[in-house]
Design a protein around this motif. Structure first.
Motif, PDB file in Angstrom:
ATOM      1  N   PRO A  12      74.926  33.074  39.171  1.00 51.30           N
ATOM      2  CA  PRO A  12      74.317  34.305  38.573  1.00 51.30           C
ATOM      3  C   PRO A  12      75.307  35.475  38.588  1.00 51.30           C
ATOM      4  O   PRO A  12      76.430  35.683  39.295  1.00 51.30           O
ATOM      5  N   TRP A  13      74.857  36.344  37.571  1.00 51.54           N
ATOM      6  CA  TRP A  13      75.940  37.492  37.381  1.00 51.54           C
ATOM      7  C   TRP A  13      74.981  38.891  37.519  1.00 51.54           C
ATOM      8  O   TRP A  13      73.756  39.040  37.465  1.00 51.54           O
ATOM      9  N   GLU A  14      75.993  39.675  37.772  1.00 48.99           N
ATOM     10  CA  GLU A  14      75.507  41.103  38.025  1.00 48.99           C
ATOM     11  C   GLU A  14      76.434  42.113  37.139  1.00 48.99           C
ATOM     12  O   GLU A  14      77.588  42.203  37.331  1.00 48.99           O
ATOM     13  N   ARG A  15      75.813  42.860  36.209  1.00 58.80           N
ATOM     14  CA  ARG A  15      76.607  43.759  35.380  1.00 58.80           C
ATOM     15  C   ARG A  15      75.755  45.324  35.344  1.00 58.80           C
ATOM     16  O   ARG A  15      74.415  45.089  35.761  1.00 58.80           O
ATOM     17  N   ASN A  16      76.255  46.117  34.690  1.00 61.29           N
ATOM     18  CA  ASN A  16      75.336  47.411  34.585  1.00 61.29           C
ATOM     19  C   ASN A  16      73.975  47.193  33.835  1.00 61.29           C
ATOM     20  O   ASN A  16      74.202  47.004  32.485  1.00 61.29           O
ATOM     21  N   GLN A  17      72.977  47.380  34.779  1.00 62.46           N
ATOM     22  CA  GLN A  17      71.590  47.231  34.195  1.00 62.46           C
ATOM     23  C   GLN A  17      71.301  45.788  33.464  1.00 62.46           C
ATOM     24  O   GLN A  17      70.708  45.534  32.665  1.00 62.46           O
ATOM     25  N   ARG A  18      72.133  44.844  33.942  1.00 61.07           N
ATOM     26  CA  ARG A  18      72.031  43.342  33.590  1.00 61.07           C
ATOM     27  C   ARG A  18      71.938  42.495  34.620  1.00 61.07           C
ATOM     28  O   ARG A  18      73.149  42.405  35.420  1.00 61.07           O
ATOM     29  N   LEU A  19      71.422  41.375  34.913  1.00 62.10           N
ATOM     30  CA  LEU A  19      71.216  40.510  35.923  1.00 62.10           C
ATOM     31  C   LEU A  19      70.907  39.006  35.291  1.00 62.10           C
ATOM     32  O   LEU A  19      70.094  39.160  34.559  1.00 62.10           O
TER      33      LEU A  19
END
Length: 389
Positions: A171-178
């Motif tokens: 799983p990944w986490e970015r600014n306003q994106r999951l």
């Protein structure tokens, strides 16, 4: 040493009935690869809106040539009442709800008006054509590496990339994106394709979701996170140059503006522009990495800095404006729907872009299928090159 062929990802953006163009392109791609004797298959799929429908269909099929033909046939035979209800009763109830909520200011309870059209027939259509269990079997066998279906959370405003795939995908986490690993269901496809204010939001878990185009400013990103090493992306917006934009600006005449004009422009901005911008960024990064590699080889340096990687990219976009092609379809819509659309300012002369998202009729989708196939055949060398090791 890993001697497997590069993983090829397919990125499909969205836009209602314009999704038929993608099916035409894929038919052309399948014919090109078959004629060249290339056993082509996509290892990664990333879909948004109508692209989520197409990606899910393809991911459940083991042979690209058969999958493309089946998708082509689905769009060729599609009618508007298979996507949303067009009977007078359904349209009248939704219209009345808007008038009550807006006219009475919530005096008789909480607002219930969230959409213009009842998309309940779409669930039946998707269940008929898409077998998610077969998709999961392909993942389990290693034939499919991963698939992502994106949607926008109305609770947080974030873009959520629901995915299934190989165990090594994180799983990944970015600014306003999951990136969220989950078991994909029909609801995820419906949520991704729920055009804001047009189709109803879809509840998944404890939140409601809509079309991912609302916040999808990096549509190539999910495919990269799923492990794609080469990408083919299919857009549904006619590519324009700076010179064309200037000519259109200087010659455009609009005596009056309608709600349909505004809605079409807003939907274009939400759903169609991001791929062009993201593709420009990736092309620029690839060029910079190629330049770096030239100097690095002279210095005996191997690999790219900061974990970056060169990702070959082919983008296919319509050679004609799909909005303008919808202009002839207004009279083919059911009478009650034409009545509603006229109220928004749509006609054969106005509101083409809005109409193009809703024109699920063979006369329109057939033209898009033919155009998509022709556009793919026109760049056959680039497609063959992407699939050759």
């Amino acid at each position: 040493m890993d001697d497997r062929p590069p993983r090829i990802g397919l990125v499909l953006t969205g836009g209602g009935a314009r999704g038929a163009y993608q099916a035409g392109v894929l038919q052309g791609i399948a014919e090109i690869l078959d004629a060249a004797g290339i056993d082509g298959q996509f290892d990664v799929y990333s879909g948004v809106s109508a692209g989520a429908v197409n990606a899910s269909f393809l991911a459940s099929q083991p042979v690209l040539l058969d999958a493309a033909a089946g998708l082509y046939a689905m769009w060729r035979d599609l009618h508007v009442d298979q996507v949303f209800r067009t009977d007078t009763g359904a349209l009248a109830r939704l219209s009345a709800r808007w008038m009550i909520d807006l006219g009475l200011g919530g005096l008789i309870g909480a607002s219930n008006a969230t959409h213009l059209l009842d998309a309940s027939p779409l669930r039946t259509l998707l269940a008929k054509y898409i077998d998610l269990d077969k998709m999961r079997a392909r993942i389990a066998s290693g034939a499919l590496h991963g698939i992502s279906l994106s949607a926008t959370s109305y609770a947080t405003g974030a873009s959520i990339h629901f995915f299934e795939g190989a165990e090594d995908i994180k799983p990944w986490e970015r600014n306003q994106r999951l990136g969220v690993r989950t078991k994909l269901e029909i609801d995820h496809i419906l949520a991704s394709s729920a055009i804001p204010l047009v189709f109803p939001p879809v509840r998944i878990g404890e939140s409601y979701y809509g079309d991912a185009g609302l916040r999808q400013d990096t549509p190539l990103s999910p495919a990269l996170h799923l492990g794609a090493e080469r990408i083919l992306a299919i857009g549904i917006r006619h590519a324009s140059t700076g010179a064309n934009n200037r000519t259109l600006h200087e010659t455009a005449k609009m005596p009056h503006v309608t709600l349909a004009d505004i809605a079409g422009t807003v939907l274009n901005g939400i759903l169609l522009d991001a791929l062009e911008l993201d593709a420009e960024r990736m092309t620029r990064d690839n060029d910079m990495l190629a330049l770096f590699a030239t100097f690095a080889s002279e210095l005996g340096i191997q690999g790219y800095p900061l974990g970056l990687r060169h990702v070959p990219l082919v983008v296919i976009q319509p050679s004609q404006d799909l909005g303008r092609l919808a202009a002839d379809e207004f009279d083919r819509f059911p009478g009650a729907l034409r009545y509603l659309l006229r109220g928004l300012g749509t006609s054969k002369e106005k509101g083409w872009d809005l109409l193009s998202y809703l024109a699920f009729e063979p006369a329109y989708t057939g033209r898009l299928l033919e155009l998509g196939r022709a556009d793919a055949l026109a760049i056959a060398p680039a497609i063959r090159g992407l699939f050759r090791a």
